[in-house]
Design a protein around this motif. Structure first.
Motif, PDB file in Angstrom:
ATOM      1  N   LEU A 114      42.929  27.777  41.132  1.00 25.57           N
ATOM      2  CA  LEU A 114      42.443  29.073  40.649  1.00 25.57           C
ATOM      3  C   LEU A 114      43.412  30.196  41.015  1.00 25.57           C
ATOM      4  O   LEU A 114      43.600  31.151  40.247  1.00 25.57           O
ATOM      5  N   ILE A 115      44.039  30.087  42.178  1.00 26.28           N
ATOM      6  CA  ILE A 115      45.065  31.069  42.552  1.00 26.28           C
ATOM      7  C   ILE A 115      46.240  30.984  41.589  1.00 26.28           C
ATOM      8  O   ILE A 115      46.757  32.004  41.114  1.00 26.28           O
ATOM      9  N   ILE A 116      46.657  29.772  41.266  1.00 26.91           N
ATOM     10  CA  ILE A 116      47.801  29.578  40.363  1.00 26.91           C
ATOM     11  C   ILE A 116      47.517  30.152  38.986  1.00 26.91           C
ATOM     12  O   ILE A 116      48.337  30.874  38.412  1.00 26.91           O
ATOM     13  N   ILE A 117      46.335  29.855  38.419  1.00 29.76           N
ATOM     14  CA  ILE A 117      46.032  30.350  37.070  1.00 29.76           C
ATOM     15  C   ILE A 117      45.912  31.863  37.070  1.00 29.76           C
ATOM     16  O   ILE A 117      46.325  32.531  36.111  1.00 29.76           O
ATOM     17  N   ALA A 118      45.389  32.447  38.158  1.00 29.64           N
ATOM     18  CA  ALA A 118      45.306  33.908  38.253  1.00 29.64           C
ATOM     19  C   ALA A 118      46.704  34.526  38.287  1.00 29.64           C
ATOM     20  O   ALA A 118      46.959  35.554  37.642  1.00 29.64           O
ATOM     21  N   LEU A 119      47.624  33.906  39.025  1.00 34.19           N
ATOM     22  CA  LEU A 119      48.995  34.415  39.102  1.00 34.19           C
ATOM     23  C   LEU A 119      49.706  34.283  37.761  1.00 34.19           C
ATOM     24  O   LEU A 119      50.487  35.161  37.377  1.00 34.19           O
ATOM     25  N   ILE A 120      49.452  33.196  37.041  1.00 33.23           N
ATOM     26  CA  ILE A 120      50.072  33.018  35.722  1.00 33.23           C
ATOM     27  C   ILE A 120      49.560  34.065  34.738  1.00 33.23           C
ATOM     28  O   ILE A 120      50.339  34.650  33.972  1.00 33.23           O
ATOM     29  N   ILE A 121      48.257  34.318  34.764  1.00 29.11           N
ATOM     30  CA  ILE A 121      47.694  35.342  33.885  1.00 29.11           C
ATOM     31  C   ILE A 121      48.243  36.719  34.263  1.00 29.11           C
ATOM     32  O   ILE A 121      48.541  37.545  33.390  1.00 29.11           O
ATOM     33  N   PHE A 122      48.389  36.964  35.547  1.00 29.63           N
ATOM     34  CA  PHE A 122      49.004  38.202  36.044  1.00 29.63           C
ATOM     35  C   PHE A 122      50.422  38.349  35.505  1.00 29.63           C
ATOM     36  O   PHE A 122      50.808  39.409  34.999  1.00 29.63           O
ATOM     37  N   TYR A 123      51.202  37.289  35.570  1.00 29.09           N
ATOM     38  CA  TYR A 123      52.574  37.301  35.053  1.00 29.09           C
ATOM     39  C   TYR A 123      52.577  37.534  33.544  1.00 29.09           C
ATOM     40  O   TYR A 123      53.409  38.278  33.010  1.00 29.09           O
ATOM     41  N   ASN A 124      51.636  36.909  32.864  1.00 29.40           N
ATOM     42  CA  ASN A 124      51.544  37.035  31.411  1.00 29.40           C
ATOM     43  C   ASN A 124      51.163  38.445  30.977  1.00 29.40           C
ATOM     44  O   ASN A 124      51.407  38.834  29.829  1.00 29.40           O
ATOM     45  N   ASN A 125      50.553  39.211  31.873  1.00 27.72           N
ATOM     46  CA  ASN A 125      50.127  40.569  31.569  1.00 27.72           C
ATOM     47  C   ASN A 125      51.037  41.603  32.230  1.00 27.72           C
ATOM     48  O   ASN A 125      50.582  42.624  32.741  1.00 27.72           O
ATOM     49  N   ILE A 126      52.317  41.345  32.192  1.00 27.92           N
ATOM     50  CA  ILE A 126      53.361  42.271  32.648  1.00 27.92           C
ATOM     51  C   ILE A 126      53.127  42.693  34.090  1.00 27.92           C
ATOM     52  O   ILE A 126      53.325  43.853  34.468  1.00 27.92           O
ATOM     53  N   ASN A 127      52.678  41.741  34.915  1.00 28.60           N
ATOM     54  CA  ASN A 127      52.483  41.977  36.343  1.00 28.60           C
ATOM     55  C   ASN A 127      51.606  43.181  36.638  1.00 28.60           C
ATOM     56  O   ASN A 127      51.871  43.958  37.567  1.00 28.60           O
ATOM     57  N   ARG A 128      50.546  43.356  35.849  1.00 31.12           N
ATOM     58  CA  ARG A 128      49.600  44.446  36.100  1.00 31.12           C
ATOM     59  C   ARG A 128      48.603  44.023  37.180  1.00 31.12           C
ATOM     60  O   ARG A 128      47.874  43.046  37.026  1.00 31.12           O
ATOM     61  N   THR A 129      48.574  44.799  38.250  1.00 33.80           N
ATOM     62  CA  THR A 129      47.728  44.459  39.399  1.00 33.80           C
ATOM     63  C   THR A 129      46.262  44.356  39.007  1.00 33.80           C
ATOM     64  O   THR A 129      45.523  43.521  39.535  1.00 33.80           O
ATOM     65  N   GLY A 130      45.825  45.209  38.079  1.00 29.08           N
ATOM     66  CA  GLY A 130      44.428  45.189  37.660  1.00 29.08           C
ATOM     67  C   GLY A 130      44.000  43.839  37.133  1.00 29.08           C
ATOM     68  O   GLY A 130      42.866  43.390  37.382  1.00 29.08           O
ATOM     69  N   MET A 131      44.874  43.169  36.394  1.00 30.17           N
ATOM     70  CA  MET A 131      44.543  41.849  35.862  1.00 30.17           C
ATOM     71  C   MET A 131      44.422  40.830  36.981  1.00 30.17           C
ATOM     72  O   MET A 131      43.547  39.956  36.957  1.00 30.17           O
ATOM     73  N   LEU A 132      45.276  40.928  37.994  1.00 32.77           N
ATOM     74  CA  LEU A 132      45.245  39.973  39.100  1.00 32.77           C
ATOM     75  C   LEU A 132      43.967  40.115  39.920  1.00 32.77           C
ATOM     76  O   LEU A 132      43.275  39.126  40.193  1.00 32.77           O
ATOM     77  N   ILE A 133      43.624  41.350  40.296  1.00 26.25           N
ATOM     78  CA  ILE A 133      42.475  41.524  41.179  1.00 26.25           C
ATOM     79  C   ILE A 133      41.155  41.306  40.442  1.00 26.25           C
ATOM     80  O   ILE A 133      40.136  41.027  41.076  1.00 26.25           O
ATOM     81  N   GLU A 134      41.164  41.405  39.108  1.00 29.13           N
ATOM     82  CA  GLU A 134      39.933  41.152  38.361  1.00 29.13           C
ATOM     83  C   GLU A 134      39.469  39.707  38.518  1.00 29.13           C
ATOM     84  O   GLU A 134      38.293  39.400  38.348  1.00 29.13           O
ATOM     85  N   TYR A 135      40.384  38.813  38.874  1.00 30.26           N
ATOM     86  CA  TYR A 135      40.038  37.403  39.037  1.00 30.26           C
ATOM     87  C   TYR A 135      39.631  37.079  40.478  1.00 30.26           C
ATOM     88  O   TYR A 135      39.457  35.904  40.827  1.00 30.26           O
ATOM     89  N   ALA A 136      39.436  38.109  41.309  1.00 30.27           N
ATOM     90  CA  ALA A 136      39.164  37.875  42.727  1.00 30.27           C
ATOM     91  C   ALA A 136      37.890  37.070  42.952  1.00 30.27           C
ATOM     92  O   ALA A 136      37.887  36.093  43.717  1.00 30.27           O
ATOM     93  N   LEU A 137      36.789  37.448  42.296  1.00 32.26           N
ATOM     94  CA  LEU A 137      35.521  36.739  42.520  1.00 32.26           C
ATOM     95  C   LEU A 137      35.600  35.292  42.063  1.00 32.26           C
ATOM     96  O   LEU A 137      35.094  34.389  42.743  1.00 32.26           O
ATOM     97  N   GLN A 138      36.219  35.066  40.905  1.00 29.80           N
ATOM     98  CA  GLN A 138      36.365  33.692  40.421  1.00 29.80           C
ATOM     99  C   GLN A 138      37.153  32.854  41.420  1.00 29.80           C
ATOM    100  O   GLN A 138      36.805  31.713  41.715  1.00 29.80           O
ATOM    101  N   THR A 139      38.213  33.448  41.939  1.00 28.11           N
ATOM    102  CA  THR A 139      39.139  32.705  42.791  1.00 28.11           C
ATOM    103  C   THR A 139      38.533  32.365  44.143  1.00 28.11           C
ATOM    104  O   THR A 139      38.731  31.248  44.659  1.00 28.11           O
ATOM    105  N   VAL A 140      37.777  33.285  44.750  1.00 28.34           N
ATOM    106  CA  VAL A 140      37.289  33.048  46.117  1.00 28.34           C
ATOM    107  C   VAL A 140      35.993  32.248  46.156  1.00 28.34           C
ATOM    108  O   VAL A 140      35.553  31.872  47.244  1.00 28.34           O
TER     109      VAL A 140
END
Length: 287
Positions: A114-140
């Motif tokens: 789940l961490i890996i897929i969140a980081l890939i989606i983050f990378y795919n969205n021009i490294n926007r922090t908002g996209m990364l942290i939105e996956y926090a609940l799913q990931t933890v």
């Protein structure tokens, strides 16, 4: 005696909520990987990555690499394999317990994926922090289930992780809804499709929703407004998760539409189930 029974019931409820939530996240990601197209190609097709592969690993030019059916088939096979691993993680949740400690290893495997897929989606969205942290609940979610199984109760560490992850998820959503980042097309489409409003009104509604996301992210840390904030997080998390289905399910060929979109709902279940768990916890503590 009544207090003791209530405590037992609460423990059962907390465990059940965590197991259902974790199962749905893993099952949703398994569904995505086995039947659809997760964004791994974004990383693979990055010219720097491809250049390294073609230079040091395989004797092919980037053009030959992208044109190779064998390479594409390997990528698909890799994604299917990850899907099978997610499915195994989901099945393990049905049997995991404190006594079956060996099954908890699947929680860590799933947590890592789940961490890996969140980081890939983050990378795919021009490294926007908002996209990364939105996956926090799913990931933890797997981490929360592990902590609960380990301690057989909700500890202060559990609570802080859940609160911080909830705040991050709603801040990330709010950064897009409020226009800090360009408002995503799907956000606009869902608002217009569900509410039947025009483009300008949809943008205003999303802006207000984004501001409320920020308020919730702060309010859950303030004891006097924590419960109302968590109730709103539960309601809004459920609405935004369900919107993926509501706006994209059509009665004709409904099985195909469910097949295409139900996993999007599954992976967002933590957005409302974890706030609900926190509501039960804080109410049981009388705060």
């Amino acid at each position: 005696m009544v207090i003791q029974n209530t405590s037992i019931n609460n423990r059962d409820l907390f465990l059940l909520l965590l197991q259902i939530t974790c199962f749905c996240v893993f099952a949703g990601r398994a569904w995505e990987h086995l039947f659809w197209n997760p964004p791994y190609r974004v990383i693979i097709q990055d010219l720097k990555v491809v250049g390294w592969l073609t230079t040091y690993v395989i004797d092919m030019t980037p053009a030959e690499f992208f044109a190779s059916k064998r390479i594409d088939a390997s990528i698909v096979l890799f994604m299917k394999f990850i899907g099978v691993v997610y499915a195994a993680c989901a099945i393990s949740i049905l049997f995991v317990s404190k006594k079956r400690w060996y099954l908890r290893s699947f929680l860590f495997v799933g947590f890592g994926l789940l961490i890996i897929i969140a980081l890939i989606i983050f990378y795919n969205n021009i490294n926007r922090t908002g996209m990364l942290i939105e996956y926090a609940l799913q990931t933890v979610t797997p981490l929360l289930l592990y902590l609960y199984l380990k301690n057989e109760k909700i500890t202060p560490v559990f609570v802080w992780i859940a609160l911080i992850a909830t705040a991050f998820t709603f801040i990330g959503h709010g950064m897009y809804a409020s226009g800090y980042y360009p408002v995503p097309g799907p956000f606009m489409d869902m608002t217009i499709g569900i509410l039947g409003v025009d483009n300008a009104t949809a943008k205003q509604i999303l802006y207000v929703a984004g501001i409320l996301d920020y308020i919730v992210a702060i309010g859950i840390f303030i004891p006097i407004v924590r419960i109302p904030s968590l109730y709103w997080a539960f309601i809004w998390g459920f609405v935004t998760a369900l919107a993926r289905l509501w706006n994209n399910i059509y009665w004709f060929n409904i099985d195909y539409h469910l097949h295409q979109w139900v996993w999007e709902f599954f992976i967002r279940i933590p957005h409302f189930s974890i706030p609900l768990l926190l509501i039960f916890y804080f109410r049981s503590k009388g705060r």
